[in-house]
Write a protein that holds these residues in place. Structure first.
Motif, mmCIF file in Angstrom:
data_model
loop_
_atom_site.group_PDB
_atom_site.id
_atom_site.type_symbol
_atom_site.label_atom_id
_atom_site.label_comp_id
_atom_site.label_asym_id
_atom_site.label_seq_id
_atom_site.Cartn_x
_atom_site.Cartn_y
_atom_site.Cartn_z
ATOM 1 N N PRO A 509 0.818 -1.214 0.000
ATOM 2 C CA PRO A 509 0.000 0.000 0.000
ATOM 3 C C PRO A 509 0.854 1.268 0.000
ATOM 4 N N HIS A 510 0.326 2.347 -0.572
ATOM 5 C CA HIS A 510 1.190 3.496 -0.846
ATOM 6 C C HIS A 510 1.686 4.221 0.400
ATOM 7 N N ASP A 511 0.988 4.032 1.569
ATOM 8 C CA ASP A 511 1.554 4.705 2.746
ATOM 9 C C ASP A 511 2.838 4.029 3.228
ATOM 10 N N ALA A 512 3.152 2.861 2.638
ATOM 11 C CA ALA A 512 4.407 2.184 3.006
ATOM 12 C C ALA A 512 5.557 2.531 2.046
ATOM 13 N N TRP A 513 5.290 3.344 1.000
ATOM 14 C CA TRP A 513 6.326 3.676 0.021
ATOM 15 C C TRP A 513 7.303 4.695 0.597
ATOM 16 N N PRO A 514 8.546 4.710 0.105
ATOM 17 C CA PRO A 514 9.436 5.827 0.440
ATOM 18 C C PRO A 514 8.750 7.148 0.081
ATOM 19 N N ALA A 515 8.970 8.153 0.923
ATOM 20 C CA ALA A 515 8.249 9.425 0.783
ATOM 21 C C ALA A 515 8.398 10.024 -0.613
ATOM 22 N N MET A 516 9.588 9.840 -1.196
ATOM 23 C CA MET A 516 9.834 10.425 -2.514
ATOM 24 C C MET A 516 8.818 9.913 -3.548
ATOM 25 N N TYR A 517 8.536 8.615 -3.497
ATOM 26 C CA TYR A 517 7.573 8.039 -4.449
ATOM 27 C C TYR A 517 6.151 8.497 -4.150
ATOM 28 N N GLN A 518 5.822 8.595 -2.848
ATOM 29 C CA GLN A 518 4.477 9.067 -2.490
ATOM 30 C C GLN A 518 4.235 10.445 -3.102
ATOM 31 N N LYS A 519 5.297 11.292 -3.022
ATOM 32 C CA LYS A 519 5.165 12.649 -3.531
ATOM 33 C C LYS A 519 5.022 12.626 -5.057
ATOM 34 N N ARG A 520 5.818 11.789 -5.684
ATOM 35 C CA ARG A 520 5.816 11.761 -7.146
ATOM 36 C C ARG A 520 4.442 11.388 -7.722
#
Ligand code: ZN
Ligand code: ZN
Ligand code: FE
Length: 716
Positions: A509-520
């Motif tokens: 799930p996207h809340d587990a992604w590195p912050a950089m990817y969440q932002k992208r």
């Protein structure tokens, strides 16, 4: 222009004949091939600029060494009466040349002069009245190009749209006319000096440009950026050609800068060849037409070639190369049935086989629109007529939704003949094997096929695999860990979707992604697409190399939202990597995992790259460095896979590299070098396209090899 395929000798009895004669063509079985068109030769060029020559500044000068061939032929044999030159009876002087054994124009079918041949004029778009003729048409066209106008220019195999390559406004207008947002335009340069001002030019590239095929050659742009970036946005290379007809030579004479010469067509339609049709399509769009009255019977686009480590690689096989006839390699039955192979739907080219020879058609293009399908069928009929082929069997791609496969099925039905279906990637492999003339009984090779998407015989979608194959059979030994195509076909045009698929598979799930990817990807409908994926709605799995390249491109913001042409993101990612590698020390590659799937298939799992890319982005790495590390890692992991597979085989196999992704020069070069260093014999296509333009050749080889094995199933 001669090419020697075979030398046969027969003793003759009696006296040695005193002369050499060409007797009139007789009806009978057609075995000669149709010659491709050839660029203006040096002798004709000299005559063109010699004030006392009778062909001084005549725009249709040609001889037996140059000029139109395939583009004007209507029927075989190749005699003037079977070409569009039939309308122009030879004048007395031309007739004498045509009849003289010692003359350069002895039996030159399209020979002509200003007195008897085609003529040239310029008409303006307002009223389509003739505005100027001959030399004044040329000088008027030159003035218009200098003044920023857009011209439709009728050439050898079709119309071009032309404008000054330094004029940004003209280029913007041209992009609107062509409905082409960012796909690169090719240019024409007067000579090698002009080309060398803007591009790096090696001696082999110069040889290709000046060869009789005179293709567009992809040259590396000089770093000074002397041309508007709008010509080839985001790319480090430019397609360049030299004038290849007398008309182009006269037109280009006054320009020491490049002229954009892009094919005259509307978005995804075939290039226009006919004067009336050109007026209809472009009168509201272009400023003037430079036209002539020699009809183009067969459309042939410009060929496109690049050099990889000094070896040419044909990307688009058309003018100057097609029709390309090659004898079948040893071991194929000389009495094989006549075949027609349909190729695929992208970058279509088809092929026929007759009497031990395979003929690959010119690039037909994307099949899809009504216009392109009727153009395709017209060309197929033409080849059957020209080469007098009555197919006993048809061959198509396995993809049931391909229009080419559907047309083949309908034709097989109508003719009541059998049809063969060939897996897409097996056909890519066989095309390369055929080009390298591997015998029909050659032991199996390891074929590394890197492609967009191709249908396997069982209907599944493949993308990037290692096949253990010969002409008859194939076994899939390795692939890429598949990812979902989120939104189906949309994944091919919107690279961020592929990034999302890979990130979800890596991190969940996207809340587990590195912050950089969440932002992208923050403004994207992540939940909706993931829910669709989990429900299995319109999210087929695919092991495409292209889609993984798209995902990496999306991270570094290359075409993340949308690609406006096929391969745009991957081409720009390649350009970024090439520019980086040219100016920096080679970085360490990203590492990727090799895992074994439950069915023994080896899979490349790119999972580790996402952490590494995130770390590099946070550390402020340049996009070119990330692109370079990805290319290096990708080449490295495939080399390791091939080594592992080869270690388990009884004999060390030859390695075949084919598929559209090998048109990526950087990837092709890195992989072939790595594999050669590892001691493998590597086979790559040079004369035929590694992309789908070469498929039909592989289809022919596979179908023939299969029918050799089952001789008794053929019925009268
Ligand atoms: Zn010539
Ligand atoms: Zn004449
Ligand atoms: Fe393909």
């Amino acid at each position: 222009m001669a090419r020697i395929d075979q030398v046969l000798s027969h003793p003759i009895s009696g006296a040695v004949p005193a002369t050499f004669t060409i007797i009139p063509s007789q009806p009978g079985d057609m075995r000669t091939s149709i010659t491709p068109d050839a660029g203006l030769c040096l002798n004709c060029r000299e005559e063109l600029f010699d004030p006392i020559n009778r062909r001084y500044r005549y725009g249709f000068t040609n001889c037996t060494n140059c000029g139109p061939r395939f583009s004007i032929i209507e029927a075989a044999p190749y005699d003037r009466c079977n070409t569009s030159m039939r309308r122009f009876p030879l004048c007395d002087t031309c007739e004498i040349e045509y009849q003289s054994t010692g003359d350069r124009r002895f039996h030159a079918q399209p020979t002509a002069c200003a007195e008897c041949g085609p003529s040239l004029w310029l008409e303006v778009s307002d009223n389509n009245n003739v505005y100027a003729r001959d030399d004044s048409a040329i000088s008027d066209a030159q003035a218009r190009l200098k003044g920023g106008e857009i011209l439709a220019v009728k050439g050898l195999g079709g119309f071009h749209l032309a404008c000054n390559a330094l004029d940004k406004n003209a280029i913007t207008r041209l992009r609107k006319i062509k409905q082409r947002a960012s796909k690169p335009f090719a240019v024409m340069c007067r000579d090698l000096d002009v080309a060398g001002k803007y591009c790096e030019l090696s001696s082999s590239e110069a040889d290709l440009l000046t060869s009789s095929a005179a293709p567009i050659v992809l040259l590396t742009l000089k770093p000074e950026q002397l041309l508007p970036t709008a010509i080839a946005p985001g790319l480090n290379r430019l397609g360049v050609m030299l004038p290849y007809t007398p008309l182009h030579t006269l037109l280009m004479e006054c320009f020491d800068t490049p002229i954009v010469m892009t094919s005259g067509n509307r978005h995804s339609a075939p290039q226009v060849t006919d004067n009336t049709q050109a007026r209809k399509l472009f009168s509201d769009e272009v400023d003037a037409f430079l036209m002539h009255d020699r009809d183009i019977t067969n459309r042939v686009d410009d060929s496109l070639v690049q050099l990889i480590d000094g070896t040419p690689q044909v990307l688009r096989l058309a003018r100057g190369y097609a029709p390309m006839a090659t004898p079948l390699p040893r071991g194929f039955d000389a009495n094989h049935p006549q075949l027609l192979a349909f190729g695929g739907d992208n970058k279509n080219a088809f092929a026929i086989a007759k009497a031990g020879t395979v003929v690959l058609s010119q690039h037909i293009g994307q099949l899809g629109t009504v216009e392109s399908l009727s153009d395709f069928e017209k060309n197929v009929q033409l080849y059957l007529k020209l080469f007098e082929v009555l197919p006993a069997k048809l061959v198509s791609d396995s993809h049931p939704a391909y229009r080419s496969s559907q047309i083949a099925a309908a034709m097989a039905d109508a003719l009541d003949i059998p049809m063969d279906k060939v897996g897409h990637h097996h056909a890519h492999a066989a095309a390369c094997m055929l080009e390298h003339r591997l015998e029909s009984t050659h032991p199996p090779v390891l074929a590394l096929i890197q492609d967009g998407i191709g249908a396997a015989v069982d209907g599944s979608l493949w993308g990037c695999e290692v096949l253990y194959c010969d002409y008859r059979q194939h076994q899939r030994l390795a692939s890429v860990k598949p990812a979902a195509l989120l939104g189906g076909d949309k994944a091919a045009t919107e690279p961020w979707r592929n990034l999302l698929a890979r990130l979800h598979e890596t991190y969940g799930p996207h809340d587990a992604w590195p912050a950089m990817y969440q932002k992208r990807l923050q403004d994207k409908p992540l939940d909706v697409l993931i829910a669709a994926k989990e429900a299995g709605v319109n999210t087929p799995l695919c092991s495409s190399a292209g889609r993984l390249f798209d995902a990496v491109a999306a991270v570094v913001d290359i075409c993340s939202e949308r690609q406006s042409y096929e391969g745009e993101a991957a081409m720009k990612l390649q350009a970024a990597a090439e520019i980086w590698l040219a100016n920096n020390l080679t970085p360490l590659p990203y590492s990727m995992n090799i895992v074994r799937a439950s069915d023994q298939l080896l899979l490349v799992d790119p999972i580790p790259i996402w952490d590494n890319i995130a770390a590099d982005v946070i550390a402020g790495a340049h996009s070119g460095e990330i692109a370079a590390k990805f290319h290096l890692g990708w080449a490295t992991v495939w080399c390791r896979i091939v080594e592992r597979l080869a270690a388990n085989l009884p004999e060390r196999p030859a390695i075949v590299l084919s598929g559209g992704a090998f048109q990526n020069r950087l990837l092709a070069s890195m992989l072939s070098k790595d594999l050669q260093l590892a001691g493998f014999h590597v086979l790559q296509q040079s004369l035929t396209p590694a992309g789908d333009g070469g498929l039909a050749l592989g289809q022919i080889a596979i179908s023939l090899a299969r029918s050799d094995r089952e001789p008794d199933t053929q019925q009268e």
